[in-house]
Scaffold this motif. Structure first.
Motif, PDB file in Angstrom:
ATOM      1  N   PHE A 146       0.918  -1.249  -0.030  1.00 51.02           N
ATOM      2  CA  PHE A 146      -0.072  -0.005  -0.005  1.00 51.02           C
ATOM      3  C   PHE A 146       0.935   1.316  -0.166  1.00 51.02           C
ATOM      4  CE2 PHE A 146      -2.109   3.446   2.429  1.00 51.02           C
ATOM      5  CZ  PHE A 146      -3.138   3.580   1.473  1.00 51.02           C
ATOM      6  N   LYS A 147       1.980   1.262   0.813  1.00 47.15           N
ATOM      7  CA  LYS A 147       2.678   2.470   1.165  1.00 47.15           C
ATOM      8  C   LYS A 147       3.541   2.707  -0.228  1.00 47.15           C
ATOM      9  CE  LYS A 147       4.391   1.420   4.983  1.00 47.15           C
ATOM     10  NZ  LYS A 147       5.306   1.583   6.415  1.00 47.15           N
ATOM     11  N   TYR A 148       4.016   1.541  -0.703  1.00 52.81           N
ATOM     12  CA  TYR A 148       4.748   1.444  -2.025  1.00 52.81           C
ATOM     13  C   TYR A 148       4.006   1.999  -3.100  1.00 52.81           C
ATOM     14  CZ  TYR A 148       7.674   0.217  -6.059  1.00 52.81           C
ATOM     15  OH  TYR A 148       8.180   0.229  -7.392  1.00 52.81           O
ATOM     16  N   MET A 149       2.831   1.583  -3.348  1.00 53.71           N
ATOM     17  CA  MET A 149       1.976   1.998  -4.507  1.00 53.71           C
ATOM     18  C   MET A 149       1.593   3.374  -4.404  1.00 53.71           C
ATOM     19  SD  MET A 149       2.387  -0.256  -6.528  1.00 53.71           S
ATOM     20  CE  MET A 149       1.657   0.547  -7.868  1.00 53.71           C
ATOM     21  N   LEU A 150       1.339   3.854  -3.273  1.00 53.38           N
ATOM     22  CA  LEU A 150       0.635   5.019  -3.051  1.00 53.38           C
ATOM     23  C   LEU A 150       1.871   6.139  -3.409  1.00 53.38           C
ATOM     24  CD1 LEU A 150      -1.291   6.994  -2.202  1.00 53.38           C
ATOM     25  CD2 LEU A 150      -0.633   6.913   0.346  1.00 53.38           C
ATOM     26  N   GLY A 151       3.086   5.935  -3.020  1.00 55.00           N
ATOM     27  CA  GLY A 151       4.075   6.604  -3.262  1.00 55.00           C
ATOM     28  C   GLY A 151       4.247   6.750  -4.916  1.00 55.00           C
ATOM     29  N   MET A 152       4.148   5.427  -5.367  1.00 55.75           N
ATOM     30  CA  MET A 152       4.242   5.396  -6.975  1.00 55.75           C
ATOM     31  C   MET A 152       3.002   6.179  -7.689  1.00 55.75           C
ATOM     32  SD  MET A 152       6.984   3.755  -8.005  1.00 55.75           S
ATOM     33  CE  MET A 152       7.641   4.514  -6.728  1.00 55.75           C
ATOM     34  N   ILE A 153       1.934   6.313  -7.205  1.00 50.69           N
ATOM     35  CA  ILE A 153       0.953   6.921  -7.677  1.00 50.69           C
ATOM     36  C   ILE A 153       1.144   8.665  -7.420  1.00 50.69           C
ATOM     37  CG2 ILE A 153      -1.508   7.924  -7.647  1.00 50.69           C
ATOM     38  CD1 ILE A 153      -2.137   4.788  -6.509  1.00 50.69           C
ATOM     39  N   VAL A 154       1.537   8.965  -6.525  1.00 55.30           N
ATOM     40  CA  VAL A 154       2.097  10.275  -6.062  1.00 55.30           C
ATOM     41  C   VAL A 154       3.297  10.939  -7.224  1.00 55.30           C
ATOM     42  CG1 VAL A 154       2.913  11.937  -4.661  1.00 55.30           C
ATOM     43  CG2 VAL A 154       1.292  10.442  -3.794  1.00 55.30           C
ATOM     44  N   ASP A 155       4.226   9.933  -7.295  1.00 57.42           N
ATOM     45  CA  ASP A 155       5.290  10.251  -8.059  1.00 57.42           C
ATOM     46  C   ASP A 155       4.975  10.471  -9.573  1.00 57.42           C
ATOM     47  OD1 ASP A 155       7.561  10.082  -9.910  1.00 57.42           O
ATOM     48  OD2 ASP A 155       8.312   8.421  -9.305  1.00 57.42           O
ATOM     49  N   ALA A 156       3.962   9.437  -9.979  1.00 60.50           N
ATOM     50  CA  ALA A 156       3.407   9.525 -11.339  1.00 60.50           C
ATOM     51  C   ALA A 156       2.628  10.580 -11.678  1.00 60.50           C
ATOM     52  CB  ALA A 156       2.736   8.231 -11.725  1.00 60.50           C
ATOM     53  N   THR A 157       1.858  11.093 -10.843  1.00 60.78           N
ATOM     54  CA  THR A 157       0.809  12.308 -10.964  1.00 60.78           C
ATOM     55  C   THR A 157       1.572  13.541 -11.213  1.00 60.78           C
ATOM     56  OG1 THR A 157      -1.057  11.354  -9.507  1.00 60.78           O
ATOM     57  CG2 THR A 157      -0.796  13.504  -9.961  1.00 60.78           C
ATOM     58  N   GLY A 158       2.742  13.491 -10.097  1.00 62.94           N
ATOM     59  CA  GLY A 158       3.775  14.811 -10.379  1.00 62.94           C
ATOM     60  C   GLY A 158       4.453  14.842 -11.807  1.00 62.94           C
ATOM     61  N   SER A 159       4.784  13.252 -11.995  1.00 68.16           N
ATOM     62  CA  SER A 159       5.774  13.682 -13.384  1.00 68.16           C
ATOM     63  C   SER A 159       4.703  13.901 -14.388  1.00 68.16           C
ATOM     64  CB  SER A 159       6.494  12.308 -13.432  1.00 68.16           C
ATOM     65  OG  SER A 159       7.260  11.907 -12.412  1.00 68.16           O
ATOM     66  N   GLY A 160       3.432  13.224 -14.341  1.00 67.43           N
ATOM     67  CA  GLY A 160       2.594  13.625 -15.432  1.00 67.43           C
ATOM     68  C   GLY A 160       2.111  14.998 -15.703  1.00 67.43           C
ATOM     69  N   MET A 161       2.289  15.724 -14.720  1.00 68.53           N
ATOM     70  CA  MET A 161       1.929  17.345 -14.620  1.00 68.53           C
ATOM     71  C   MET A 161       3.142  17.899 -15.549  1.00 68.53           C
ATOM     72  SD  MET A 161       0.813  17.674 -10.725  1.00 68.53           S
ATOM     73  CE  MET A 161       0.704  19.776 -10.971  1.00 68.53           C
ATOM     74  N   TYR A 162       4.345  17.511 -15.111  1.00 67.57           N
ATOM     75  CA  TYR A 162       5.541  18.232 -15.803  1.00 67.57           C
ATOM     76  C   TYR A 162       6.057  17.720 -17.107  1.00 67.57           C
ATOM     77  CZ  TYR A 162      10.067  20.179 -16.404  1.00 67.57           C
ATOM     78  OH  TYR A 162      11.162  21.088 -16.757  1.00 67.57           O
ATOM     79  N   LEU A 163       5.974  16.440 -17.425  1.00 67.76           N
ATOM     80  CA  LEU A 163       6.925  15.794 -18.508  1.00 67.76           C
ATOM     81  C   LEU A 163       6.340  16.359 -19.830  1.00 67.76           C
ATOM     82  CD1 LEU A 163       7.576  12.195 -17.442  1.00 67.76           C
ATOM     83  CD2 LEU A 163       9.180  14.085 -17.578  1.00 67.76           C
ATOM     84  N   PRO A 164       4.901  16.496 -19.878  1.00 68.38           N
ATOM     85  CA  PRO A 164       4.470  17.091 -21.336  1.00 68.38           C
ATOM     86  C   PRO A 164       4.781  18.219 -21.690  1.00 68.38           C
ATOM     87  CG  PRO A 164       2.771  15.767 -20.110  1.00 68.38           C
ATOM     88  CD  PRO A 164       3.963  16.164 -19.247  1.00 68.38           C
TER      89      PRO A 164
END
Length: 421
Positions: free
Chosen positions: A10-28
């Motif tokens: 749970f903690k690992y996947m929550l970290g991955m979701i937060v990471d991916a959301t932040g990355s998805g905001m910036y990368l494009p």
């Protein structure tokens, strides 16, 4: 034990979701951001980002040494903090020199991430649980990237200051991910950070591990194959097949949603079989999709062309479902624990180099012969599939089998695999 594993997941996947959301905001918006805030030409912005990425690529071996010396978690969390700190200074950039100074730490953090995250997963779960966790990660990261992109679009639609919301939001995401993952303690099988030693001959050990180097080299053609969806396919569809530009976005959505929805159920089936077979089958299906794209060059009928394009993308997505998470689990288990960081840093080069070269190589091949490019990619990925099957007997038994079989000769989990009924 089951409850503890659930908490870790749970903690690992929550970290991955937060990471991916932040990355998805910036990368494009990475190039557009600096073009907007500095008024530098896009070509200069691209050159600065490329220069930082090349330096980051050269530093990749250092990441492997740090992982082996200080632990994957330390490097992973340190990379998050490094990138978050750099993002916080983005609003202060007003010239090219300052831009390079802030994008370089981000490039270094990006470079350390893949071997660190793969090593970290190898430390917290084993066997079939590793395949399942990586599958869940791929699925949720795709969803998180999509949510991040929507948030960025909404912020920019309201006001141009949305650019600052994007970079600061990405920084917040990295810091929150660092906080979450720092609370996860590796399992009892992982070597404690205090007992780690800095092996000066660590990379010589990697060089002598021929099966692992074989996996690394065989991944290069497949890594180039992964890049066609974002690099070659849009150009091929619009210039060679005269397809509408809008079709590119639809096809990308088909692939992304397919991975997000199907990766977990597909991996639940794959853990019953040898990882090498799934990886080889995935590469083989990539080859089939590339042959389909090549054939489409001779199809002129609108309906047949569109149907063929969707069929080829569906095959590409199926290959990615079979190959992606399973290949990561195979490589992480094939790397010896005491030098896992160095091994995975070397393996990461099989991704980093194609990612860096793909825009130049694939566009050059397209200009020479679009059909030739697809057939060359098909031959290369098919050769990769056959090569992985030939390596199967020389790889560690526990790497090949997500769940070790009970039948067959007594062989160490770290020794070469043998025929098992």
């Amino acid at each position: 034990m089951r409850e503890k594993l659930s908490s870790v997941r749970f903690k690992y996947m929550l970290g991955m979701i937060v990471d991916a959301t932040g990355s998805g905001m910036y990368l494009p918006l990475s190039l557009l951001y600096f073009h907007h805030v500095t008024d530098l030409p896009l070509t200069q912005v691209g050159a600065i980002v490329t220069a930082a990425s090349v330096i980051g690529l050269v530093s990749n071996p250092v990441a492997g040494v740090l992982i082996d010396r200080f632990s994957a978690r330390a490097v992973l969390v340190g990379g998050y903090v490094l990138r978050a700190s750099a993002f916080c200074t983005y609003p202060l950039v007003d010239n090219g020199v300052a831009m390079f100074a802030v994008v370089l730490p981000v490039a270094l953090g990006d470079t350390s991430y893949p071997p660190a995250i793969q090593s970290f997963v190898a430390e917290i779960v084993r066997g079939a649980e590793r395949d399942k966790l990586l599958a869940l990660q791929r699925s949720l990261r795709n969803a998180g990237m999509g949510v991040g992109g929507l948030l960025a679009g909404a912020a920019l639609a309201l006001d141009e200051s949305g650019f600052y919301f994007v970079v600061l939001g990405a920084a917040a995401g990295y810091l929150l991910s660092a906080a979450l993952l720092s609370t996860i303690r590796p399992g009892a099988s992982a070597q404690p950070a205090g007992d780690r030693v800095s092996r000066k001959g660590g990379y010589r050990m990697v060089a002598r591990n021929r099966p692992f180097l074989g996996l690394t080299l065989l991944n290069i053609p497949t890594a180039f194959g992964y890049m066609v969806l974002s690099v070659a396919l849009p150009v091929y569809l619009t210039r060679e097949l005269d397809a509408p530009v809008s079709l590119v976005g639809v096809l990308y959505a088909v692939n992304t949603v397919g991975i997000a929805v199907l990766q977990i159920p597909v991996t639940r089936v794959l853990v019953r079989y040898r990882r090498t077979r799934a990886v080889a089958l995935g590469a083989g299906i990539f080859a089939l999709s590339f042959v389909t794209f090549a054939v489409l060059g001779s199809v002129s009928t609108g309906a047949a062309l569109i149907a063929g394009v969707f069929a080829a993308v569906a095959a590409f997505t199926a290959g990615e479902l079979l190959h992606g998470a399973t290949a990561s689990a195979l490589v992480a288990q094939a790397a010896p624990e005491e030098t896992r960081g160095r091994h995975l840093a070397v393996y990461q080069l099989s991704w980093a180099v194609p990612i860096a070269l793909a825009p130049t190589v694939l566009t050059a091949l397209l200009s020479l012969s679009a059909t030739g490019m697809w057939l060359l990619l098909a031959a290369a990925t098919a050769g990769s599939a056959l090569g992985v099957l030939r390596l199967e007997r020389t790889l560690p038994r526990a790497a090949v089998h997500p769940v070790l079989p009970t039948a067959g000769p007594a062989v160490s989990d770290t020794g070469p695999t043998r025929k098992v009924a």
